[in-house]
Write an enzyme that holds these catalytic residues in place. Structure first.
Site, PDB file in Angstrom:
ATOM      1  CE  LYS A   1     -26.386  -0.792 -44.692  1.00 57.12           C
ATOM      2  NZ  LYS A   1     -25.945  -1.723 -45.258  1.00 57.12           N
TER       3      LYS A   1
ATOM      4  CE  LYS B   1     -14.830  -0.563 -39.499  1.00 54.74           C
ATOM      5  NZ  LYS B   1     -16.075  -1.698 -39.712  1.00 54.74           N
TER       6      LYS B   1
ATOM      7  CE  LYS C   1     -14.442   9.842 -46.623  1.00 53.61           C
ATOM      8  NZ  LYS C   1     -14.489  10.491 -47.414  1.00 53.61           N
TER       9      LYS C   1
END
Ligand code: SF4
Length: 328
Positions: A112, A192, A195
């Protein structure tokens, strides 16, 4: 007595078929065997969300999908993480017993931090502690997870163990319940379904929207012409048939191998399968959406029931940590 399950999911708005195959249908099935607590984790979302304009709408849409898919507020506690603020207090207290080194080693923190170098906030480091607080606040014994989340759960178990060893037995060590559904690839066949990759079909899409989206799906890359034999084993459309047209997969495989069926017709069959499997869901969702207060009422009731458990656990934790006067 039934064991207690906890699971949280970020508010990502309308859910897609990957969410359904990978998580929601499992949530629904667990309701038969367990006492389930399902939470939309809006505080977790703040670690990566910089614009929260859509947050409330996303929570609403996601809950509509959960309800229409079969999450039953009579059987399960359905609520929003921040509506039970005790979790933030427990998060702070657990932070005091969690060595920083444990958190700095978590691979998703490094990932992240790489993805949002302009926003490496404290919440990203503390994420596993908040996740632990989510689970142990409700003394959940079972957590449904995918393989990729196992290291996070292991850390939650370590934090619970450490608390128990410092202050006496308090939390059950949550056990992983591995979901048996594989990762669902997106329509582009590359990542995968999600969104962020714009490669998904929403559960609530209309039949026409579904048809159009499925027609864009990438298939066997080696099949350039209609007369080329296909390889269903490497085709993402075929893997989706496994879920939406399970009775036809053998026939489709044979026809694909022998080039009897073309990819356009094969995708039409998939769109029909999706639309037929989701017809009842879509009808139910529309009826829930037509009652403007329904979702809010479900969430208020869920938060109230969750709060009863949360208050009890937090009082026990504070008492054990010496934050409340003890009887002498
Ligand atoms: Fe995939 Fe179907 Fe085309 Fe075969 S016919 S490559 S299974 S889309």
């Amino acid at each position: 007595m039934k064991k207690r399950v906890f699971s949280g999911a970020r508010p990502t708005g309308r859910q897609h078929i990957g969410n359904y195959i990978g998580a929601i249908q499992n949530y629904v099935a667990l309701q038969k065997e367990y006492e389930c607590i399902y939470c939309i984790v809006d505080i977790h979302a703040l670690t990566t969300l910089e614009n929260t304009d859509r947050l409330q709408q996303d929570i609403h849409e996601m809950m509509l999908d959960w309800l229409a898919a079969g999450l039953d507020p009579q059987k399960s506690i359905l609520f929003v993480q921040s509506h039970v603020p005790e979790v933030m207090e427990l998060y702070t207290l657990l932070g005091m017993v969690t060595p920083l080194g444990w958190l700095m080693r978590v691979p998703t923190f490094k990932e992240k931090a790489r993805m949002q170098p302009h926003n490496v906030n404290y919440g990203l480091v503390g994420y596993p502690v908040l996740m632990t607080a989510d689970i142990v606040l409700y003394k959940a014994e079972v957590v449904p997870v995918g393989e990729d989340q196992l290291p996070h759960l292991e850390l939650a178990r370590e934090i619970a163990r450490r608390f128990n060893s410092l202050f006496g037995p308090t939390f059950p060590e949550p056990q992983a319940k591995l979901t048996s559904f594989p990762m669902v690839l997106g329509l582009n066949g590359a990542q995968k379904m999600g969104k962020s990759y714009d490669n998904y079909v929403e559960l609530a899409a209309t039949p026409e929207e579904t048809y159009k989206l499925v027609m864009t799906a990438v298939t066997d890359p080696a099949r350039k012409y209609r007369s080329d034999p296909g390889h269903p084993e490497v085709c993402n459309v075929f893997s989706l048939h496994g879920f939406f047209n399970p009775d036809s997969t053998d026939e489709i495989a044979v026809e694909c191998h022998s080039a009897k069926i073309g990819c356009v017709d094969c995708k039409k069959l998939l769109a029909e399968g999706i639309n037929s499997k989701l017809a009842a869901f879509r009808e139910k969702r529309a009826s829930f959406a037509a009652e403007p207060q329904y979702v809010a009422e479900v969430l208020a009731d869920g938060a109230e029931r969750a709060k009863v458990i949360a208050e009890r656990t937090l009082a026990e934790v504070k008492e054990k940590m010496g934050l409340l006067p003890r009887d002498v």
